[in-house]
Scaffold this motif. Structure first.
Motif, PDB file in Angstrom:
ATOM      1  N   LYS A   9      11.428  60.837   1.762  1.00  0.00           N
ATOM      2  CA  LYS A   9      12.866  60.559   1.838  1.00  0.00           C
ATOM      3  C   LYS A   9      13.584  60.980   0.561  1.00  0.00           C
ATOM      4  O   LYS A   9      14.683  61.534   0.600  1.00  0.00           O
ATOM      5  N   LYS A  10      12.963  60.714  -0.585  1.00  0.00           N
ATOM      6  CA  LYS A  10      13.581  61.039  -1.864  1.00  0.00           C
ATOM      7  C   LYS A  10      13.747  62.544  -2.035  1.00  0.00           C
ATOM      8  O   LYS A  10      14.733  63.016  -2.595  1.00  0.00           O
ATOM      9  N   LYS A  11      12.783  63.305  -1.519  1.00  0.00           N
ATOM     10  CA  LYS A  11      12.859  64.763  -1.569  1.00  0.00           C
ATOM     11  C   LYS A  11      14.103  65.258  -0.838  1.00  0.00           C
ATOM     12  O   LYS A  11      14.838  66.113  -1.335  1.00  0.00           O
ATOM     13  N   GLY A  12      14.350  64.703   0.340  1.00  0.00           N
ATOM     14  CA  GLY A  12      15.534  65.056   1.113  1.00  0.00           C
ATOM     15  C   GLY A  12      16.815  64.648   0.419  1.00  0.00           C
ATOM     16  O   GLY A  12      17.818  65.362   0.456  1.00  0.00           O
ATOM     17  N   TYR A  13      16.774  63.486  -0.244  1.00  0.00           N
ATOM     18  CA  TYR A  13      17.954  62.986  -0.954  1.00  0.00           C
ATOM     19  C   TYR A  13      18.348  63.944  -2.073  1.00  0.00           C
ATOM     20  O   TYR A  13      19.512  64.301  -2.216  1.00  0.00           O
ATOM     21  N   TRP A  14      17.367  64.380  -2.881  1.00  0.00           N
ATOM     22  CA  TRP A  14      17.680  65.268  -4.001  1.00  0.00           C
ATOM     23  C   TRP A  14      18.142  66.639  -3.521  1.00  0.00           C
ATOM     24  O   TRP A  14      19.018  67.255  -4.126  1.00  0.00           O
ATOM     25  N   THR A  15      17.578  67.114  -2.431  1.00  0.00           N
ATOM     26  CA  THR A  15      17.996  68.404  -1.867  1.00  0.00           C
ATOM     27  C   THR A  15      19.441  68.328  -1.387  1.00  0.00           C
ATOM     28  O   THR A  15      20.234  69.236  -1.638  1.00  0.00           O
ATOM     29  N   ALA A  16      19.784  67.238  -0.717  1.00  0.00           N
ATOM     30  CA  ALA A  16      21.157  67.048  -0.236  1.00  0.00           C
ATOM     31  C   ALA A  16      22.126  66.921  -1.404  1.00  0.00           C
ATOM     32  O   ALA A  16      23.238  67.455  -1.369  1.00  0.00           O
ATOM     33  N   LEU A  17      21.703  66.233  -2.451  1.00  0.00           N
ATOM     34  CA  LEU A  17      22.549  66.054  -3.639  1.00  0.00           C
ATOM     35  C   LEU A  17      22.834  67.396  -4.316  1.00  0.00           C
ATOM     36  O   LEU A  17      23.970  67.673  -4.707  1.00  0.00           O
ATOM     37  N   LYS A  18      21.799  68.235  -4.435  1.00  0.00           N
ATOM     38  CA  LYS A  18      21.978  69.564  -5.031  1.00  0.00           C
ATOM     39  C   LYS A  18      22.910  70.419  -4.193  1.00  0.00           C
ATOM     40  O   LYS A  18      23.770  71.128  -4.719  1.00  0.00           O
ATOM     41  N   ALA A  19      22.738  70.368  -2.873  1.00  0.00           N
ATOM     42  CA  ALA A  19      23.580  71.159  -1.973  1.00  0.00           C
ATOM     43  C   ALA A  19      25.036  70.715  -2.066  1.00  0.00           C
ATOM     44  O   ALA A  19      25.950  71.538  -2.102  1.00  0.00           O
ATOM     45  N   PHE A  20      25.245  69.406  -2.124  1.00  0.00           N
ATOM     46  CA  PHE A  20      26.603  68.877  -2.237  1.00  0.00           C
ATOM     47  C   PHE A  20      27.237  69.270  -3.560  1.00  0.00           C
ATOM     48  O   PHE A  20      28.407  69.647  -3.621  1.00  0.00           O
ATOM     49  N   SER A  21      26.453  69.204  -4.630  1.00  0.00           N
ATOM     50  CA  SER A  21      26.948  69.570  -5.954  1.00  0.00           C
ATOM     51  C   SER A  21      27.342  71.044  -6.000  1.00  0.00           C
ATOM     52  O   SER A  21      28.380  71.409  -6.561  1.00  0.00           O
ATOM     53  N   LEU A  22      26.514  71.899  -5.396  1.00  0.00           N
ATOM     54  CA  LEU A  22      26.817  73.327  -5.354  1.00  0.00           C
ATOM     55  C   LEU A  22      28.077  73.593  -4.544  1.00  0.00           C
ATOM     56  O   LEU A  22      28.946  74.361  -4.966  1.00  0.00           O
ATOM     57  N   ALA A  23      28.202  72.941  -3.400  1.00  0.00           N
ATOM     58  CA  ALA A  23      29.387  73.114  -2.557  1.00  0.00           C
ATOM     59  C   ALA A  23      30.645  72.654  -3.292  1.00  0.00           C
ATOM     60  O   ALA A  23      31.690  73.291  -3.202  1.00  0.00           O
ATOM     61  N   GLN A  24      30.514  71.565  -4.031  1.00  0.00           N
ATOM     62  CA  GLN A  24      31.652  71.033  -4.781  1.00  0.00           C
ATOM     63  C   GLN A  24      32.088  72.013  -5.875  1.00  0.00           C
ATOM     64  O   GLN A  24      33.276  72.260  -6.072  1.00  0.00           O
ATOM     65  N   SER A  25      31.121  72.611  -6.577  1.00  0.00           N
ATOM     66  CA  SER A  25      31.461  73.549  -7.644  1.00  0.00           C
ATOM     67  C   SER A  25      32.065  74.835  -7.084  1.00  0.00           C
ATOM     68  O   SER A  25      32.961  75.419  -7.687  1.00  0.00           O
ATOM     69  N   ILE A  26      31.594  75.270  -5.912  1.00  0.00           N
ATOM     70  CA  ILE A  26      32.179  76.466  -5.284  1.00  0.00           C
ATOM     71  C   ILE A  26      33.603  76.165  -4.837  1.00  0.00           C
ATOM     72  O   ILE A  26      34.515  76.975  -5.029  1.00  0.00           O
ATOM     73  N   PHE A  27      33.805  74.989  -4.264  1.00  0.00           N
ATOM     74  CA  PHE A  27      35.129  74.603  -3.761  1.00  0.00           C
ATOM     75  C   PHE A  27      36.151  74.499  -4.891  1.00  0.00           C
ATOM     76  O   PHE A  27      37.284  74.955  -4.759  1.00  0.00           O
ATOM     77  N   THR A  28      35.755  73.942  -6.034  1.00  0.00           N
ATOM     78  CA  THR A  28      36.676  73.781  -7.158  1.00  0.00           C
ATOM     79  C   THR A  28      36.815  75.054  -7.976  1.00  0.00           C
ATOM     80  O   THR A  28      37.727  75.181  -8.786  1.00  0.00           O
ATOM     81  N   GLY A  29      35.877  76.003  -7.782  1.00  0.00           N
ATOM     82  CA  GLY A  29      35.938  77.267  -8.518  1.00  0.00           C
ATOM     83  C   GLY A  29      35.222  77.209  -9.849  1.00  0.00           C
ATOM     84  O   GLY A  29      35.367  78.108 -10.670  1.00  0.00           O
ATOM     85  N   ASN A  30      34.423  76.176 -10.095  1.00  0.00           N
ATOM     86  CA  ASN A  30      33.703  76.040 -11.367  1.00  0.00           C
ATOM     87  C   ASN A  30      32.292  76.612 -11.313  1.00  0.00           C
ATOM     88  O   ASN A  30      31.534  76.470 -12.261  1.00  0.00           O
TER      89      ASN A  30
END
Length: 55
Positions: free
Chosen positions: A21-42
């Motif tokens: 479960k923790k493996k999936g959690y960290w993968t989702a967190l990384k994906a969300f962080s990447l999407a957030q940085s792309i969306f904000t342009g950072n």
């Protein structure tokens, strides 16, 4: 001749499940962080061109 395996304890099963479960959690967190940085342009690793033309 086949021998039946010993039963895995509940605690060991729970530990393995939590790792999974923790493996999936960290993968989702990384994906969300990447999407957030792309969306904000950072984002430093992705170059996204924004198209203002609706056609």
């Amino acid at each position: 001749m086949a021998v039946p395996k010993k039963r895995t304890s509940i605690s060991k099963k729970r530990i393995r499940k939590n790792f999974w479960k923790k493996k999936g959690y960290w993968t989702a967190l990384k994906a969300f962080s990447l999407a957030q940085s792309i969306f904000t342009g950072n984002s430093k690793s992705f170059f996204v061109t924004k198209n203002n033309n609706p056609n």
